[in-house]
Design a protein around this motif. Sequence first.
Motif, short mmCIF file in Angstrom:
data_model
loop_
_atom_site.label_atom_id
_atom_site.label_comp_id
_atom_site.label_asym_id
_atom_site.label_seq_id
_atom_site.Cartn_x
_atom_site.Cartn_y
_atom_site.Cartn_z
N GLU A 200 -40.97 1.35 -8.60
CA GLU A 200 -40.63 1.14 -10.01
C GLU A 200 -40.02 -0.25 -10.22
O GLU A 200 -39.55 -0.88 -9.28
N GLY A 201 -40.03 -0.69 -11.46
CA GLY A 201 -39.38 -1.96 -11.79
C GLY A 201 -40.17 -3.15 -11.27
O GLY A 201 -41.36 -3.04 -10.97
N TYR A 202 -39.51 -4.30 -11.20
CA TYR A 202 -40.19 -5.50 -10.70
C TYR A 202 -40.62 -5.26 -9.26
O TYR A 202 -39.94 -4.56 -8.50
N PRO B 375 -34.61 4.76 -13.76
CA PRO B 375 -33.39 3.95 -13.64
C PRO B 375 -33.21 3.49 -12.19
O PRO B 375 -33.57 4.20 -11.25
N GLN B 376 -32.68 2.29 -12.03
CA GLN B 376 -32.58 1.72 -10.69
C GLN B 376 -31.15 1.75 -10.15
O GLN B 376 -30.19 1.78 -10.93
N ALA B 377 -31.04 1.72 -8.82
CA ALA B 377 -29.73 1.62 -8.19
C ALA B 377 -29.06 0.34 -8.68
O ALA B 377 -29.75 -0.65 -8.96
N LYS B 378 -27.74 0.37 -8.76
CA LYS B 378 -27.00 -0.75 -9.36
C LYS B 378 -27.33 -2.13 -8.78
O LYS B 378 -27.62 -3.05 -9.55
N PRO B 379 -27.31 -2.28 -7.45
CA PRO B 379 -27.59 -3.64 -6.93
C PRO B 379 -29.02 -4.09 -7.22
O PRO B 379 -29.25 -5.28 -7.44
N VAL B 380 -29.97 -3.15 -7.25
CA VAL B 380 -31.36 -3.52 -7.56
C VAL B 380 -31.48 -3.90 -9.04
O VAL B 380 -32.13 -4.88 -9.39
N ALA B 381 -30.79 -3.14 -9.89
CA ALA B 381 -30.81 -3.45 -11.31
C ALA B 381 -30.19 -4.82 -11.56
O ALA B 381 -30.70 -5.62 -12.36
N ALA B 382 -29.10 -5.12 -10.84
CA ALA B 382 -28.44 -6.42 -11.03
C ALA B 382 -29.35 -7.55 -10.55
O ALA B 382 -29.46 -8.59 -11.21
N LEU B 383 -30.02 -7.32 -9.43
CA LEU B 383 -30.94 -8.33 -8.91
C LEU B 383 -32.11 -8.54 -9.88
O LEU B 383 -32.51 -9.67 -10.16
N PRO B 399 -37.90 -8.47 -24.61
CA PRO B 399 -36.61 -8.02 -24.08
C PRO B 399 -36.43 -6.51 -24.26
O PRO B 399 -36.67 -5.98 -25.33
N GLY B 400 -36.07 -5.84 -23.19
CA GLY B 400 -35.80 -4.41 -23.26
C GLY B 400 -37.02 -3.53 -23.19
O GLY B 400 -36.92 -2.32 -23.27
N ARG B 401 -38.18 -4.11 -22.99
CA ARG B 401 -39.39 -3.26 -22.95
C ARG B 401 -39.36 -2.32 -21.74
O ARG B 401 -39.82 -1.19 -21.81
N MET B 402 -38.84 -2.81 -20.61
CA MET B 402 -38.76 -1.96 -19.42
C MET B 402 -37.40 -1.28 -19.31
O MET B 402 -37.30 -0.07 -19.15
N TYR B 403 -36.36 -2.08 -19.31
CA TYR B 403 -35.00 -1.56 -19.20
C TYR B 403 -34.14 -2.30 -20.22
O TYR B 403 -34.40 -3.45 -20.54
N ALA B 404 -33.10 -1.64 -20.69
CA ALA B 404 -32.16 -2.33 -21.58
C ALA B 404 -31.58 -3.51 -20.80
O ALA B 404 -31.20 -3.37 -19.64
N GLY B 405 -31.56 -4.68 -21.41
CA GLY B 405 -30.97 -5.85 -20.77
C GLY B 405 -31.92 -6.58 -19.84
O GLY B 405 -31.53 -7.51 -19.14
N LEU B 406 -33.18 -6.15 -19.81
CA LEU B 406 -34.13 -6.82 -18.93
C LEU B 406 -35.26 -7.44 -19.74
O LEU B 406 -35.89 -6.79 -20.52
#
Lengths: 497, 406
Positions: A200-202, B375-383, B399-406
């Motif tokens: 998932e994600g990037y 939803p991603q683990a915190k360090p992955v989301a931050a990266l 902006p925000g299409r995938m995740y809020a703030g991304l």
Amino acid sequence: MPLKMPEPDRAVIADRDRLVAELEAIVSAAGVVAEARALKAFESDGLTAYRQTPMVAVLPETVQQVSEIMKLCHRRGVKVVPRGAGTSLSGGALPLADGVLLVMSRFNRVLEIDWDNRCIVTQPGVTNLGLTKAVEHCGFYYAPDPSSQIACTIGGNIAENSGGVHCLKYGLTTNNVLGLQVVLPDGEIIRVGGRHLDAEGYDLLGLMTGSEGLLGVVTEVTVRMLRKPPTARALLIGFPTSEAAGECVAKVIGSGVIPGGMEMMDRPAIHAAEAFCHPGYPLDVEALLIVEIDGTEAEVDHLVGEVEKLAKSCGALSLRVSNSEAERLAFWAGRKAAFPAVGRISPDYYCMDGTIPRHQLPTVLRRIGELSEHYGLKVANVFHAGDGNLHPLILYDANQPGELERAEEFGGDILKLCVEVGGVLTGEHGVGVEKRDLMGAMFNEIDLAQQQRVKCAFDPQSRLNPGKVFPELHSCAELGRVHVSGGRTAFPDLPRF
Amino acid sequence: MTESHRPETPEEVGALVREAAERKTPIEVLGHGSKRAFGRPLKLEITLDLSRLSGIRLYEPNELVMTAGAGTPLAEIAAALAQNRQELAFEPADLGPLYGGEADRGSIGGVFACNLSGPRRFKAGAARDHLLGFRGVSGWGESFKSGGRVVKNVTGYDLCKLMCGAFGTLAVMTEMSFKVLPRAETTRTLLLLGEDDDPALARLRRAAASANEVSGLAHLPAAVAKRSALGDVAGAGGAVTALRLEGPAPSVVARMASLRAEVAGAGPTAELSDDDSRALWREVRDASYFAGRDAALWRISLTATAAAPALAGLAAKLAGDTSWFYDWAGGLVWLEIAGAAQAETVRAAVAKAGGHATLIRAPLTERAVTAVFEPQAKPVAALSRRIKESFDPGHILNPGRMYAGL
């Protein structure tokens, strides 16, 4: 070519003893190499033209230790260079005088073989061949097979996105990795992917693969294993010209056949290989093709017939089809020994690694021939013909003053030529330090700035393997917008927001 | 009031993005908009429509490569490839009809931006495995490129991978080069009738591990099979398990015999030849069993062995009627729920199985409050956020299409 590496930080070197003590506290004294003579063993990788003794080497055994080492170095502002087996041909693991060399060789266990999901979970220090060895008794294998597979590690394969002769059909490392555990430059441990497809994600999995140890330290790897094809047969085909061989390659692929492997050698490479291990190669041809077809028996028999027809239509001078496993391996023996074979006819050789659009091969070979005359150095060419990856081997003698420099200059010209005809600087060996200063031939300032910004997202202090890949070290703060084009806006007639 | 821009050249895209960056105005980046309802809803006033960046710029069948503008219709590309008996091996899914749109309307840019791959993915790789290079405009307003037009290339970071599945949040791709492959001469599909999920998936996993080079492994439980447009499938009166073979005719014949020997004793079977086989795998690819409906739809990627137990558990817990089918021998599940999407329940089961779930379809109001992507683990989301900012510091691209703030 004098290689400029980041200026060593004297304060870090002066404080070495304290760092050694702190590293010993993490991995015990047995896991730290600090003595000058022992450190010599790590002074270069497969690109032996460049050497540098590291400040200290550390050999962790657990991901927690790697994380603590990274945190320590992050806190102290110390550079880190990761190293697998040290087989890189581009200097990716070249140490730094003020850097910690992070040696991953103790991560040497296969952790789990998940037969039902057909994947292997392994530590990064297991060799590429070790993965196949772990599963071959049940008829499986790990597909990417770089020539150095007996020694190179899967962690290093991730760093370089290694290929091999079978990657035309079965893909590169990046196409065969499912999951990674990675320690980031600040010591944070992350997981990407797993045993499922498409994380998932990037796509951090895809980004990490081929990042040459600049973004993070890989501590665990999950790869796919494949069922070994029941049959493989090879064709050994000689051609009067490289054009005819190239035409045959195009026709095979154009006809819809994707061989398991398709390799080409030019006359000097054929002669060197024949003299070295006598595989029975024809010596009266200008180009030799090895085409391997694998799969079920019915498919292999059918496709071997198709390739035979195509080869004849391209004017093949000789054609043999392997009728036994021993014969198939004999066809390959010469190709696989091409490097040592060339090593025997020349005191030294310098192996290049460009990729070109395949149809450009005759042009590129002709121009390499001209360059060879210009530099007064001989060259032998082996070519992953299916995917356009060319390995010219430049013959030189390092004991002759100036020859190494000439060989390097010749190599640089070959790579620039690859880019000029629509190809790239490196197909599978990586940029490392070797091709670092040629990056400008392929990418402009903006392209490179964008890549370096990605580096900054992982490593804002540029402490992980600095001095590799990018010709200039920029601090992350400098990497703002590159072009403002003098405050003018292009296309003034366009409707605006 | 929305404002739509339809640039005709990459330079115009650059100018538009630069201006948006300077004015800090976020923009919605679109190909043809066929999958616009995929992702978190954007409420942006400005759209950048790439449909005029259209056309095949280079196609060299013998080199297995094509270069096309981002807005080139997928249908145009498929037609050009078909003329040379080639195709996109990853079988890009056509999700348009799932959102109530027409079929065959997507662009090649959209395919790569969403990293959409079909039934052959487990064997041939995903869209991301076929993108060789691209040109694009970052959120800095800068035109840049990455990769090339050759398969073997490790020059610099592989930004192609990052672009695939980034849903236009990192850069606006304007042109891309990708790998194309020969289309199989023959395709045949073996159908096993009436098997339950668990034994059917075990059989598919064994087939995947066999030497028969199976290139499609799907299981349609009865409720889904009956929605097929193919008589052999809909009329089977129960679950249908499908195994696809592709290749030269003599090879397919031999492998079919071997595959049949492997499944001997499985119960009744049927076989689909070329056209019917292709039609079935198009249905599987596009999850067309859920088209023309509006119930919540999940696309779940998970560890294959865990799929059947996970779905059995979910069916018992979820409120409302559910129906689902499996692709990739269980590695992919499409799950439809009549009623609320119930993200927490779905995600808890998927996390236990090892994988992730994407809410492919749900009403706008639900997508606004539910995490569409796992939803991603915190360090992955931050990266991920730092990566986003390295391409798009002002957060102006989708902006925000995938995740809020991304």
